[in-house]
Write a protein that holds these residues in place. Structure first.
Motif, short mmCIF file in Angstrom:
data_model
loop_
_atom_site.label_atom_id
_atom_site.label_comp_id
_atom_site.label_asym_id
_atom_site.label_seq_id
_atom_site.Cartn_x
_atom_site.Cartn_y
_atom_site.Cartn_z
N ALA A 113 0.84 -1.21 0.00
CA ALA A 113 0.00 0.00 0.00
C ALA A 113 0.87 1.25 0.00
CB ALA A 113 -0.91 -0.01 1.23
N ALA A 114 1.96 1.22 0.75
CA ALA A 114 2.86 2.38 0.81
C ALA A 114 3.51 2.62 -0.55
CB ALA A 114 3.92 2.16 1.87
N GLU A 115 3.91 1.54 -1.21
CA GLU A 115 4.52 1.69 -2.56
C GLU A 115 3.50 2.26 -3.54
OE1 GLU A 115 7.66 -1.97 -2.18
OE2 GLU A 115 6.29 -1.94 -3.92
N GLN A 116 2.27 1.76 -3.42
CA GLN A 116 1.21 2.23 -4.33
C GLN A 116 0.99 3.73 -4.13
OE1 GLN A 116 -2.21 -0.29 -3.78
NE2 GLN A 116 -3.53 1.09 -5.00
N TYR A 117 0.98 4.16 -2.86
CA TYR A 117 0.73 5.59 -2.61
C TYR A 117 1.92 6.43 -3.06
CZ TYR A 117 -1.58 9.57 -0.35
OH TYR A 117 -2.24 10.76 -0.10
N GLU A 118 3.11 5.88 -2.90
CA GLU A 118 4.29 6.61 -3.37
C GLU A 118 4.17 6.83 -4.88
OE1 GLU A 118 9.13 6.58 -3.48
OE2 GLU A 118 8.01 5.88 -1.72
#
Ligand code: 6PG
Length: 238
Positions: A113-118
């Motif tokens: 999820a963090a990678e997606q938001y980045e």
């Protein structure tokens, strides 16, 4: 540091000042650049700001809303920063859905999820680091800011913009912008209210006044706000 560090007499006048300043900066920036990109803070202090913004006339179509940090809970959970902002502001105003950029929380796979938001952030900002028009931040009693908590891994991140961060005291993950992706903002406003923040604020100011730092213990020391919004209670002047 802005020239006036005069504490507000109470949190209500602090919140009103943030709301007025937000509207002024948003109008100005949209006039200049056609868009206003803001990173929102969670916690209790900004909730009233978001509520008051919902009663204002703003160029809603030109404002893009992002979150500087989030809890690893579904968006309808009571602890969700998305839910807090949605209830206080987004649900009350006709904002295009494409302008609302919530953290795609994945309770079981926070790293994904963090990678997606980045990636979402990199789609909106093409500079080395995101040049937010406004970064709203708060400070915890333990001197954390966003979800950059003392002695946590994310404090040392220098390349990523947004990461999952394991926080032992919650025995769980949080999501947060990294320091480089916060410091690249054009305007950084630190909102700090209440007696419980006295120690944390004192440590944050130590860095400003003497350059002395212990970033692992007091992450807020790394932040150089362009404006401080503090109240008398946090300054110990109440
Ligand atoms: C969060 C925040 C956090 C907050 C501080 C201050 O998700 O909790 O983003 O960094 O700003 O904890 O919170 P208060 O405004 O409630 O004191």
């Amino acid at each position: 540091m802005n020239d006036s560090f005069d504490p507000f007499s109470d949190v209500a006048s602090l919140q009103l000042a943030v709301t007025d300043s937000f509207c002024e900066l948003a109008e100005q920036t949209v006039k200049q650049n056609g868009v206003f990109r803001v990173s929102l803070s969670g916690g209790s202090t900004p909730r009233r700001v978001y509520e008051m913004l919902s009663e204002r006339q703003l160029p809603w179509d030109q404002i893009h809303w992002f979150w500087g940090d989030e809890r690893n809970v579904p968006h309808d959970h009571a602890d969700s920063n998305f839910r807090m902002v949605h209830t206080a502001l987004l649900s009350k105003v006709d904002i295009p859905a494409a302008n609302i950029h919530a953290v795609p929380v994945n309770v079981d796979a926070p790293a994904e999820a963090a990678e997606q938001y980045e990636q979402t952030l990199r789609d909106h900002f093409d500079e080395p680091f995101p040049a937010w028009d406004l970064m709203l931040l708060g400070m915890g009693d333990d001197a954390h800011t966003a979800s950059l908590f003392p002695d946590t891994l994310a404090l040392g991140e220098q390349n990523r913009w947004f990461v999952e961060n394991w926080v032992p005291k919650f025995d769980g993950f949080r999501y947060t912008l990294t320091f480089p992706a916060i410091e690249s903002a054009r305007n950084i406003w630190m909102m700090t209210a209440g007696e419980a923040k006295q120690q944390a604020l004192k440590q944050a100011l130590k860095q400003v006044l003497s350059g002395e730092t212990d970033l692992n213990r007091y992450p807020s020391q790394r932040i150089k706000p362009t404006r401080w919004f503090v109240d008398a209670a946090a300054c110990g002047a109440a």
